[in-house]
Design an enzyme around this catalytic site. Structure first.
Site, PDB file in Angstrom:
ATOM      1  N   ASN A 165      78.261 -32.021  25.884  1.00  0.00           N
ATOM      2  CA  ASN A 165      77.511 -32.235  24.742  1.00  0.00           C
ATOM      3  C   ASN A 165      78.071 -33.103  23.526  1.00  0.00           C
ATOM      4  O   ASN A 165      79.580 -33.589  23.803  1.00  0.00           O
ATOM      5  CB  ASN A 165      77.419 -30.783  24.033  1.00  0.00           C
ATOM      6  CG  ASN A 165      78.785 -29.950  24.038  1.00  0.00           C
ATOM      7  OD1 ASN A 165      79.562 -30.298  24.711  1.00  0.00           O
ATOM      8  ND2 ASN A 165      78.795 -28.933  23.091  1.00  0.00           N
ATOM      9  N   GLU A 167      77.830 -34.288  19.728  1.00  0.00           N
ATOM     10  CA  GLU A 167      77.431 -34.152  18.231  1.00  0.00           C
ATOM     11  C   GLU A 167      77.419 -35.561  17.302  1.00  0.00           C
ATOM     12  O   GLU A 167      78.470 -36.133  17.501  1.00  0.00           O
ATOM     13  CB  GLU A 167      78.121 -32.941  17.637  1.00  0.00           C
ATOM     14  CG  GLU A 167      77.867 -31.609  18.356  1.00  0.00           C
ATOM     15  CD  GLU A 167      78.727 -30.529  17.844  1.00  0.00           C
ATOM     16  OE1 GLU A 167      78.804 -29.509  18.465  1.00  0.00           O
ATOM     17  OE2 GLU A 167      79.810 -30.876  17.148  1.00  0.00           O
ATOM     18  N   CYS A 177      72.676 -31.646  24.016  1.00  0.00           N
ATOM     19  CA  CYS A 177      73.594 -30.612  24.644  1.00  0.00           C
ATOM     20  C   CYS A 177      74.042 -31.408  26.128  1.00  0.00           C
ATOM     21  O   CYS A 177      73.444 -32.326  26.675  1.00  0.00           O
ATOM     22  CB  CYS A 177      72.581 -29.433  25.035  1.00  0.00           C
ATOM     23  SG  CYS A 177      71.801 -28.604  23.797  1.00  0.00           S
ATOM     24  N   GLU A 179      73.534 -30.253  29.177  1.00  0.00           N
ATOM     25  CA  GLU A 179      72.443 -30.269  30.182  1.00  0.00           C
ATOM     26  C   GLU A 179      71.746 -31.564  29.941  1.00  0.00           C
ATOM     27  O   GLU A 179      71.410 -32.220  30.932  1.00  0.00           O
ATOM     28  CB  GLU A 179      71.491 -28.965  30.043  1.00  0.00           C
ATOM     29  CG  GLU A 179      72.341 -27.725  30.310  1.00  0.00           C
ATOM     30  CD  GLU A 179      72.941 -27.163  29.155  1.00  0.00           C
ATOM     31  OE1 GLU A 179      73.303 -27.803  28.030  1.00  0.00           O
ATOM     32  OE2 GLU A 179      72.692 -25.892  28.767  1.00  0.00           O
ATOM     33  N   CYS A 210      70.441 -23.758  25.993  1.00  0.00           N
ATOM     34  CA  CYS A 210      69.578 -23.211  24.711  1.00  0.00           C
ATOM     35  C   CYS A 210      68.279 -23.436  25.237  1.00  0.00           C
ATOM     36  O   CYS A 210      67.614 -23.865  26.176  1.00  0.00           O
ATOM     37  CB  CYS A 210      69.822 -24.077  23.559  1.00  0.00           C
ATOM     38  SG  CYS A 210      69.388 -25.963  23.650  1.00  0.00           S
ATOM     39  N   CYS A 213      67.080 -27.046  25.793  1.00  0.00           N
ATOM     40  CA  CYS A 213      67.451 -27.345  27.325  1.00  0.00           C
ATOM     41  C   CYS A 213      66.430 -26.945  28.268  1.00  0.00           C
ATOM     42  O   CYS A 213      65.861 -27.200  29.425  1.00  0.00           O
ATOM     43  CB  CYS A 213      68.581 -27.205  27.517  1.00  0.00           C
ATOM     44  SG  CYS A 213      69.606 -28.378  26.835  1.00  0.00           S
TER      45      CYS A 213
HETATM   46 ZN    ZN Z   1      70.870 -26.833  25.247  1.00  0.00          ZN
END
Ligand code: ZN
Length: 255
Positions: A165, A167, A177, A179, A210, A213
């Site tokens: 991930n 940010e 993310c 994924e 999430c 994703c």
């Molecule tokens: Zn995600």
């Protein structure tokens, strides 16, 4: 230098996942050590989950943890793109050409090798795949959350790419993310069909993807197995269909 970086941006554009609008777009990011990363546009039926080539390439560049010095795109940049690049990569940026952004006052190295992204792994046990995702999480760029997640995508030929991930603290909407960075890398590297997605959520073993994703996985890798690391215990297995029952897969929108 610019022409070789442009060549990479144009080459990866052909790998775009653009079932809805298109055209394909590619972006290539040059790092201060001469290595580069690339990404292609990914369209998702849930509009804002789409991943522009620029966003994908910047995320992969941040994972390489080397100063970003130039960005080429297969189409001209919009003025706002310089701000996007500056927020992700720091520094001040200017357009050297409509399709080439450079860091102000940076010495641009010769374009060298692509950041190694694809490894041949062949058949993996669930434990070994989950361990790859765990290893990938160490690259996470998580200044805001300190919540690293890693992912590994394996295709039918046994090739693997990793993701973690990323940010952007100044703009939470531009993070990706693990994924999704792994899927960005998989699309850019031409991994297809995707057979397994491993996810390691270090601070929440067994944590699941999430909602965003889940939609992206359902569209890009609907038939894959999803394997969730569980901190030394047997990994959990699930599927995109189980993660997102009744998913809207976008086929009715397709061109
Ligand atoms: Zn995600």
């Amino acid at each position: 230098m610019p022409d070789r970086l442009r060549d990479h941006a144009h080459a990866v554009a052909a790998r775009s996942h653009v079932p809805y609008v298109g055209p394909g777009v590619g972006a290539a990011v040059l790092l201060a050590d001469g290595r580069w990363v690339d990404a292609a546009r990914i369209e998702v039926a849930s509009f804002p989950l789409s991943i522009p080539a620029l966003q994908g390439a910047l995320a992969l560049a941040l994972l390489a943890r080397t100063t970003v010095v130039a960005v080429a795109r297969s189409t001209a940049f919009a003025p706002a793109d310089l701000g996007v690049i500056a927020e992700a990569a720091g520094g001040s940026w200017l357009l050297a050409a409509p399709d080439l952004a450079v860091r102000d006052e940076a010495d641009l190295p010769a374009v060298g090798d692509r950041v190694a992204s694809v490894t041949e792994v062949g058949a993996l046990t669930a434990e070994a795949g989950a361990a790859l995702a765990l290893e990938a999480s160490r690259a996470a760029v998580v200044p805001a959350s300190d919540f690293p997640v890693g992912a590994a995508v394996v295709d039918e030929a046994g090739r693997v790419v990793l993701g973690a991930n990323v940010e952007v603290p100044t703009d939470w909407t531009r993070g990706l993310c693990a994924e999704r960075t792994a899927l960005v890398a998989a699309v850019a590297a031409g991994l297809s069909p995707i057979r397994t997605l491993y996810v390691a959520c270090v601070k929440a073993p067994g944590g699941t993807p999430c909602g965003g994703c889940r939609q992206v996985i359902a569209e890009l890798a609907p038939d894959c197995s999803v394997v969730l690391w569980r901190d030394g215990e047997t990994p959990d297995f699930t599927t995109p269909a189980a993660l997102l029952p009744g998913a809207f897969d976008g086929r009715a929108l397709g061109r």
